[in-house]
Each structure stands twice: as structure tokens, then as C-alpha cells.
Write a protein that holds these residues in place. Structure first.
Motif, PDB file in Angstrom:
ATOM      1  N   THR A 197      11.198 -30.728   1.278  1.00  0.00           N
ATOM      2  CA  THR A 197      12.232 -31.851   1.307  1.00  0.00           C
ATOM      3  C   THR A 197      13.486 -31.421   0.754  1.00  0.00           C
ATOM      4  O   THR A 197      14.295 -32.435   0.732  1.00  0.00           O
ATOM      5  CB  THR A 197      11.656 -33.115   0.304  1.00  0.00           C
ATOM      6  OG1 THR A 197      11.820 -32.866  -0.968  1.00  0.00           O
ATOM      7  CG2 THR A 197      10.297 -33.465   1.039  1.00  0.00           C
ATOM      8  N   LEU A 198      13.808 -30.034   0.437  1.00  0.00           N
ATOM      9  CA  LEU A 198      15.066 -29.724  -0.118  1.00  0.00           C
ATOM     10  C   LEU A 198      16.173 -29.713   1.171  1.00  0.00           C
ATOM     11  O   LEU A 198      15.522 -28.927   2.358  1.00  0.00           O
ATOM     12  CB  LEU A 198      14.992 -28.229  -0.828  1.00  0.00           C
ATOM     13  CG  LEU A 198      14.235 -28.437  -2.065  1.00  0.00           C
ATOM     14  CD1 LEU A 198      14.183 -26.810  -2.761  1.00  0.00           C
ATOM     15  CD2 LEU A 198      15.032 -29.212  -3.164  1.00  0.00           C
ATOM     16  N   PRO A 199      17.278 -29.936   1.129  1.00  0.00           N
ATOM     17  CA  PRO A 199      18.092 -30.017   2.001  1.00  0.00           C
ATOM     18  C   PRO A 199      18.329 -28.243   2.386  1.00  0.00           C
ATOM     19  O   PRO A 199      18.473 -27.437   1.498  1.00  0.00           O
ATOM     20  CB  PRO A 199      19.539 -30.439   1.570  1.00  0.00           C
ATOM     21  CG  PRO A 199      19.097 -31.408   0.405  1.00  0.00           C
ATOM     22  CD  PRO A 199      17.925 -30.570   0.012  1.00  0.00           C
ATOM     23  N   MET A 200      18.711 -28.030   3.699  1.00  0.00           N
ATOM     24  CA  MET A 200      18.706 -26.509   4.096  1.00  0.00           C
ATOM     25  C   MET A 200      20.104 -26.226   4.174  1.00  0.00           C
ATOM     26  O   MET A 200      21.019 -27.065   4.573  1.00  0.00           O
ATOM     27  CB  MET A 200      18.185 -26.270   5.509  1.00  0.00           C
ATOM     28  CG  MET A 200      16.890 -26.945   5.746  1.00  0.00           C
ATOM     29  SD  MET A 200      16.167 -26.119   7.143  1.00  0.00           S
ATOM     30  CE  MET A 200      16.776 -27.654   8.232  1.00  0.00           C
ATOM     31  N   TYR A 201      20.709 -24.924   3.662  1.00  0.00           N
ATOM     32  CA  TYR A 201      21.881 -24.491   3.455  1.00  0.00           C
ATOM     33  C   TYR A 201      22.310 -23.746   4.784  1.00  0.00           C
ATOM     34  O   TYR A 201      21.441 -23.038   5.091  1.00  0.00           O
ATOM     35  CB  TYR A 201      22.080 -23.791   2.126  1.00  0.00           C
ATOM     36  CG  TYR A 201      23.238 -23.193   2.091  1.00  0.00           C
ATOM     37  CD1 TYR A 201      24.481 -24.224   1.207  1.00  0.00           C
ATOM     38  CD2 TYR A 201      23.873 -22.060   2.480  1.00  0.00           C
ATOM     39  CE1 TYR A 201      25.718 -23.682   1.129  1.00  0.00           C
ATOM     40  CE2 TYR A 201      25.145 -21.683   2.362  1.00  0.00           C
ATOM     41  CZ  TYR A 201      26.171 -22.486   1.647  1.00  0.00           C
ATOM     42  OH  TYR A 201      27.453 -22.019   1.476  1.00  0.00           O
ATOM     43  N   PRO A 202      23.449 -24.050   5.309  1.00  0.00           N
ATOM     44  CA  PRO A 202      24.479 -24.744   4.794  1.00  0.00           C
ATOM     45  C   PRO A 202      24.523 -26.428   5.676  1.00  0.00           C
ATOM     46  O   PRO A 202      25.272 -27.122   5.253  1.00  0.00           O
ATOM     47  CB  PRO A 202      25.754 -24.270   5.302  1.00  0.00           C
ATOM     48  CG  PRO A 202      25.397 -23.158   6.293  1.00  0.00           C
ATOM     49  CD  PRO A 202      23.940 -23.084   6.426  1.00  0.00           C
ATOM     50  N   VAL A 203      23.602 -26.377   6.557  1.00  0.00           N
ATOM     51  CA  VAL A 203      23.715 -27.517   7.583  1.00  0.00           C
ATOM     52  C   VAL A 203      23.200 -28.787   6.766  1.00  0.00           C
ATOM     53  O   VAL A 203      23.686 -29.947   7.248  1.00  0.00           O
ATOM     54  CB  VAL A 203      22.787 -27.378   8.868  1.00  0.00           C
ATOM     55  CG1 VAL A 203      23.326 -26.231   9.624  1.00  0.00           C
ATOM     56  CG2 VAL A 203      21.327 -27.119   8.422  1.00  0.00           C
ATOM     57  N   GLY A 204      22.414 -28.723   5.743  1.00  0.00           N
ATOM     58  CA  GLY A 204      22.026 -29.674   5.143  1.00  0.00           C
ATOM     59  C   GLY A 204      22.659 -30.192   3.974  1.00  0.00           C
ATOM     60  O   GLY A 204      22.350 -31.279   2.978  1.00  0.00           O
ATOM     61  N   THR A 213      28.557 -24.110  -6.058  1.00  0.00           N
ATOM     62  CA  THR A 213      27.918 -24.792  -4.996  1.00  0.00           C
ATOM     63  C   THR A 213      27.158 -26.039  -5.617  1.00  0.00           C
ATOM     64  O   THR A 213      26.938 -27.129  -5.035  1.00  0.00           O
ATOM     65  CB  THR A 213      26.774 -24.096  -4.415  1.00  0.00           C
ATOM     66  OG1 THR A 213      27.638 -22.662  -3.872  1.00  0.00           O
ATOM     67  CG2 THR A 213      26.116 -24.624  -3.315  1.00  0.00           C
ATOM     68  N   TYR A 214      26.522 -25.733  -6.956  1.00  0.00           N
ATOM     69  CA  TYR A 214      25.634 -26.767  -7.557  1.00  0.00           C
ATOM     70  C   TYR A 214      26.626 -27.073  -8.958  1.00  0.00           C
ATOM     71  O   TYR A 214      27.245 -26.304  -9.502  1.00  0.00           O
ATOM     72  CB  TYR A 214      24.161 -26.280  -7.767  1.00  0.00           C
ATOM     73  CG  TYR A 214      23.675 -25.478  -6.695  1.00  0.00           C
ATOM     74  CD1 TYR A 214      23.141 -26.438  -5.821  1.00  0.00           C
ATOM     75  CD2 TYR A 214      23.660 -24.226  -6.515  1.00  0.00           C
ATOM     76  CE1 TYR A 214      22.472 -25.918  -4.628  1.00  0.00           C
ATOM     77  CE2 TYR A 214      23.037 -23.893  -5.365  1.00  0.00           C
ATOM     78  CZ  TYR A 214      22.294 -24.339  -4.421  1.00  0.00           C
ATOM     79  OH  TYR A 214      21.721 -24.038  -3.344  1.00  0.00           O
ATOM     80  N   SER A 230      19.497 -25.010  -6.693  1.00  0.00           N
ATOM     81  CA  SER A 230      18.791 -24.578  -5.478  1.00  0.00           C
ATOM     82  C   SER A 230      17.403 -24.830  -5.308  1.00  0.00           C
ATOM     83  O   SER A 230      16.890 -24.859  -4.145  1.00  0.00           O
ATOM     84  CB  SER A 230      19.032 -22.914  -5.388  1.00  0.00           C
ATOM     85  OG  SER A 230      18.024 -22.351  -6.961  1.00  0.00           O
ATOM     86  N   ASP A 231      16.665 -25.099  -6.268  1.00  0.00           N
ATOM     87  CA  ASP A 231      15.371 -25.785  -6.019  1.00  0.00           C
ATOM     88  C   ASP A 231      15.094 -27.187  -6.345  1.00  0.00           C
ATOM     89  O   ASP A 231      13.948 -27.503  -6.830  1.00  0.00           O
ATOM     90  CB  ASP A 231      14.341 -24.821  -6.764  1.00  0.00           C
ATOM     91  CG  ASP A 231      14.711 -24.598  -8.318  1.00  0.00           C
ATOM     92  OD1 ASP A 231      15.624 -25.261  -8.848  1.00  0.00           O
ATOM     93  OD2 ASP A 231      14.049 -23.905  -8.900  1.00  0.00           O
ATOM     94  N   ARG A 232      16.160 -27.783  -6.715  1.00  0.00           N
ATOM     95  CA  ARG A 232      16.013 -29.309  -7.001  1.00  0.00           C
ATOM     96  C   ARG A 232      16.882 -30.258  -6.402  1.00  0.00           C
ATOM     97  O   ARG A 232      18.267 -29.721  -6.321  1.00  0.00           O
ATOM     98  CB  ARG A 232      16.053 -29.452  -8.488  1.00  0.00           C
ATOM     99  CG  ARG A 232      15.933 -30.880  -9.228  1.00  0.00           C
ATOM    100  CD  ARG A 232      15.646 -30.968 -10.692  1.00  0.00           C
ATOM    101  NE  ARG A 232      17.119 -30.725 -11.321  1.00  0.00           N
ATOM    102  CZ  ARG A 232      17.765 -31.761 -11.657  1.00  0.00           C
ATOM    103  NH1 ARG A 232      17.687 -32.914 -11.258  1.00  0.00           N
ATOM    104  NH2 ARG A 232      18.932 -31.404 -12.331  1.00  0.00           N
TER     105      ARG A 232
END
Length: 257
Positions: A197-204, A213-214, A230-232
């Protein structure tokens, strides 16, 4: 002879469905006039809480969805000032068809056809004009159902099934799910990893070029969550924490890129 006739009829039906799908796709994303989106509330769990919640619903409770799309469309310089108009339809008493998690391809196709027929039969036209998109919002008492089934939006047929909480305090998250499934009906795809369920980089990512980035400040609507590391990632509380990213904007016809 009868076999050939049946085949001919089936081919005509398939041709009609294909043409109807094509024109639905074209007209729903030309953005010449506001997209009319009808929401039909359904008491999904038969609870008194869901029934009370639905009876108190008004169209004004969904103004934030309209405002969200107005703001986002303005960022992409869409000429249409009000791209989405939300209409509240009458409560429905019948649940839509369901599809088993392990249905397989043929099972999903069968459900899609049954659901399109069900959507054609159910849901009056708010204001007397047929809506462009029908979203059936299934409300659940959060005390009974702290986790909800997956929602779905179908481009073929321009309908969606949205699972939502029957709690005014959770209207913000409900609005986000409604907006997400609405864009599925317009051709936008999910931009998160189905396993994590983690957003995909970069499209998400709402701001993929952000330094550092975070943590991200917003969720991309089809990415679903706000990446913290990167994982939350966290679920946005409302559409105030969400934007429509450039990839999604292109998919729904807001840009030519």
C-alpha cells in the motif's frame, strides 16, 4: 440457423457495449461542462448507526469534494471553473452485486456485467437529468467494522462502489476515498504498491522533487497515502492533505502530457 442468430445478437451486444464505453470515456473527460456525479447512500451493515447517519446526509456535506477538484483544476489551468458537481441521490435499499476475492478473470468479468446492469436499474436521476457517473456509497458503523472492504471504480460503465464510515468525524477520509474512486471511473490508475500500500515513486508522490524527499507534505490522490519515510506512509485525514499529481492529471484529460 438459430445458433448463427444467437452469435450475431451476441456480437451486436458486444459492439454496442464497446461503442458505449468509448463514448463514455470521451464525454466524461472532455471537460466542456461540469461532470455530474451522483452519490447513492446505502446502509451496508443494516445498523441503526448507519441508518441515522444516512438520514442526516445532505448534499452540502460533500461540498469539500467539489472544492478540492476546483482547486486542483485551477493548478492545471483547466478552463472549466467547476469541473465536478456532486449530487446526492436517494438512499437505496438493495446492496449491489459482490465479487469474491478469488473470483479470477472470468468471475470479475461476470461481476462487471452484472454490476453494469444493476447500476443501470438502480439510482434515480437527481435533478431529473441522468448523471455522468454513479457512485454507490456503502456506509458501515465503524464500531462494528473498523476496517472496510476495498472500494472500486469502473471506467467501463462509469460507476463505483465506495465503502465508507457512518461517522461525521470520518467524513474527511470518506471524501478522499470518493474522490479516488471517481478518478478511477475517468481512467486514472492506482499509483501504490498493492502488496504494501506504499505510494510508488515518483508517480504516487505529490512532490517527488521535494528536498529532502521525506517526509512528504501531501498525498497524491491515486497514490493514496502521505509518504513519511521510504517504508512508511500515513492515510490523509481529509482532501486538504491531498493533491492531483501530473501523471493522474494527464490520465483524466487535464493536461496533454
Amino acid at each position: 440457423m438459430w445458433r448463427k442468430l444467437r452469435i450475431a445478437v451476441l456480437l451486436l451486444i458486444l459492439l454496442f457495449v464497446a461503442l458505449n464505453t468509448y463514448f463514455d470515456r470521451v464525454y466524461s473527460t472532455d471537460w466542456d461542462i461540469p461532470l455530474r456525479v451522483a452519490l447513492y447512500p446505502i446502509n451496508a451493515d443494516g445498523s441503526a448507526q448507519s441508518e441515522r447517519f444516512i438520514s442526516d446526509l445532505q448534499a452540502s456535506h460533500f461540498v469539500s469534494i467539489e472544492s478540492f477538484f476546483e482547486t486542483e483544476a485551477r493548478r492545471y489551468e483547466l478552463k472549466l471553473a467547476k469541473p465536478v458537481r456532486i449530487l446526492l441521490g436517494a438512499q437505496l435499499r438493495e446492496l449491489p452485486p459482490t465479487v469474491a476475492p478469488d473470483a479470477g478473470t472470468l468471475g470479475v468479468i461476470s461481476w462487471s456485467l452484472r454490476m453494469r446492469y444493476w447500476a443501470w436499474k438502480h439510482g434515480e436521476n437527481p435533478g431529473g437529468i441522468p448523471p455522468d457517473v454513479k457512485l454507490y456509497v456503502l456506509f458501515h458503523d465503524p464500531q462494528r467494522h473498523p476496517r472496510l472492504p476495498h472500494s472500486v471504480g469502473m471506467q467501463k460503465g462509469l460507476f463505483g462502489i465506495v465503502n465508507a464510515f457512518a461517522d461525521r468525524r470520518m467524513m474527511g477520509s470518506n471524501d478522499t476515498v470518493i474522490a479516488h474512486e471517481l478518478l478511477h471511473t475517468l481512467g486514472a490508475i492506482d499509483k501504490y504498491d498493492l502488496r504494501t500500500t506504499l505510494p510508488m515513486y515518483p508517480v504516487g508522490y505529490a512532490e517527488p522533487d521535494r528536498e529532502p524527499t521525506y517526509p512528504q507534505r501531501f498525498a497524491e490522490l491515486m497514490g493514496g497515502r502521505i509518504p513519511i519515510t521510504s517504508d512508511r506512509a500515513e492515510i490523509p485525514e481529509s482532501l486538504r492533505q491531498v493533491i492531483v499529481g501530473p501523471y493522474t492529471a494527464a490520465e483524466i484529460g487535464w493536461t496533454d502530457q
